[in-house]
Write a protein that holds these residues in place. Structure first.
Motif, PDB file in Angstrom:
ATOM      1  N   THR A  43       0.856  -1.119  -0.036  1.00 19.15           N
ATOM      2  CA  THR A  43      -0.046  -0.009   0.028  1.00 19.15           C
ATOM      3  C   THR A  43       0.929   1.256   0.016  1.00 19.15           C
ATOM      4  OG1 THR A  43      -1.719   1.108   1.274  1.00 19.15           O
ATOM      5  CG2 THR A  43      -0.088   0.102   2.528  1.00 19.15           C
ATOM      6  N   CYS A  73      -9.449   7.444   2.093  1.00 16.36           N
ATOM      7  CA  CYS A  73      -8.726   6.629   3.022  1.00 16.36           C
ATOM      8  C   CYS A  73      -7.571   7.084   3.628  1.00 16.36           C
ATOM      9  CB  CYS A  73      -8.368   5.146   2.248  1.00 16.36           C
ATOM     10  SG  CYS A  73      -6.795   5.383   1.314  1.00 16.36           S
ATOM     11  N   HIS A 102      -4.815   4.263   5.352  1.00 13.49           N
ATOM     12  CA  HIS A 102      -5.459   3.148   5.987  1.00 13.49           C
ATOM     13  C   HIS A 102      -4.865   2.021   4.817  1.00 13.49           C
ATOM     14  CE1 HIS A 102      -7.944   0.056   7.341  1.00 13.49           C
ATOM     15  NE2 HIS A 102      -8.645   0.824   8.111  1.00 13.49           N
ATOM     16  N   PRO A 103      -4.136   0.997   5.306  1.00 15.38           N
ATOM     17  CA  PRO A 103      -3.718   0.085   4.600  1.00 15.38           C
ATOM     18  C   PRO A 103      -4.504  -0.989   3.771  1.00 15.38           C
ATOM     19  CG  PRO A 103      -3.091  -0.434   6.993  1.00 15.38           C
ATOM     20  CD  PRO A 103      -3.756   0.755   6.970  1.00 15.38           C
ATOM     21  N   ASP A 104      -5.514  -1.142   4.459  1.00 14.35           N
ATOM     22  CA  ASP A 104      -6.624  -2.125   3.922  1.00 14.35           C
ATOM     23  C   ASP A 104      -7.806  -1.363   2.925  1.00 14.35           C
ATOM     24  OD1 ASP A 104      -5.731  -4.153   5.275  1.00 14.35           O
ATOM     25  OD2 ASP A 104      -7.063  -3.769   7.034  1.00 14.35           O
ATOM     26  N   GLU A 105      -7.881   0.054   3.164  1.00  8.52           N
ATOM     27  CA  GLU A 105      -8.797   0.686   2.136  1.00  8.52           C
ATOM     28  C   GLU A 105      -8.064   1.569   1.086  1.00  8.52           C
ATOM     29  OE1 GLU A 105     -10.657   3.676   5.067  1.00  8.52           O
ATOM     30  OE2 GLU A 105     -11.664   1.934   6.203  1.00  8.52           O
ATOM     31  N   CYS A 106      -6.735   1.652   1.118  1.00  9.39           N
ATOM     32  CA  CYS A 106      -5.936   2.099  -0.099  1.00  9.39           C
ATOM     33  C   CYS A 106      -6.141   1.318  -1.025  1.00  9.39           C
ATOM     34  CB  CYS A 106      -4.650   2.486   0.435  1.00  9.39           C
ATOM     35  SG  CYS A 106      -3.410   3.214  -0.862  1.00  9.39           S
ATOM     36  N   VAL A 141       0.075   1.211   9.794  1.00 15.95           N
ATOM     37  CA  VAL A 141      -0.892   0.224  10.185  1.00 15.95           C
ATOM     38  C   VAL A 141      -1.365   0.323  11.534  1.00 15.95           C
ATOM     39  CG1 VAL A 141      -0.983  -2.344  10.601  1.00 15.95           C
ATOM     40  CG2 VAL A 141       0.287  -1.014   8.667  1.00 15.95           C
ATOM     41  N   SER A 178     -11.564  -0.257  10.269  1.00 12.08           N
ATOM     42  CA  SER A 178     -11.980   0.197   9.055  1.00 12.08           C
ATOM     43  C   SER A 178     -13.218   0.764   8.819  1.00 12.08           C
ATOM     44  CB  SER A 178     -11.849  -1.017   8.062  1.00 12.08           C
ATOM     45  OG  SER A 178     -11.795  -0.692   6.560  1.00 12.08           O
TER      46      SER A 178
END
Ligand code: SF4
Ligand code: SF4
Length: 107
Positions: A2, A25, A36-40, A73, A81
């Motif tokens: 990310t 994000c 945000h590592p998951d939303e990017c 993170v 999230s």
């Protein structure tokens, strides 16, 4: 993998990157912003607009700022999230080592 934000953002927070992010994000902490590592979605739109070159693809973060990858993170440990930074607003928190930095204002 990310995008991540590193030390040059500390005490700058001009939020130019937020304007570019298509998925909202990039979240605001007390002294810097965090991706945000998951939303990017890894679109890369934020990286060229940062006036202080604080945004890096995760693999390209300079070694001296490697701790910021973890900070981006860990910032979301309690937040989870949320699916959008605008509704969350400013979060009065930073990683401990960032809190401990001296004021970084250039002026
Ligand atoms: S790479 Fe794209 S999705 Fe990820 S933070 Fe930057 S603008 Fe947002
Ligand atoms: S554009 Fe760069 S300095 Fe400005 S808030 Fe985003 S990461 Fe921080």
């Amino acid at each position: 993998m990310t995008y991540t934000i590193a030390e040059p953002c500390v005490d700058v927070l001009d939020k130019a990157c937020i304007e570019e992010c298509p998925v909202d994000c990039i979240y605001e902490g007390a002294r810097m912003l965090y991706i945000h590592p998951d939303e990017c979605v890894d679109c890369g739109a934020c990286e060229p607009v940062c006036p202080v070159e604080a945004i890096f693809y995760e693999d390209d973060v300079p070694d001296e700022w490697a701790a910021y990858v973890t900070a981006n993170v860990d910032f979301f440990d309690d937040l989870g999230s949320p699916g959008g930074a605008a509704k969350v607003g400013k979060i009065d928190h930073d990683a401990a080592f960032i809190k401990a930095l001296p004021p970084m204002n250039q002026e």
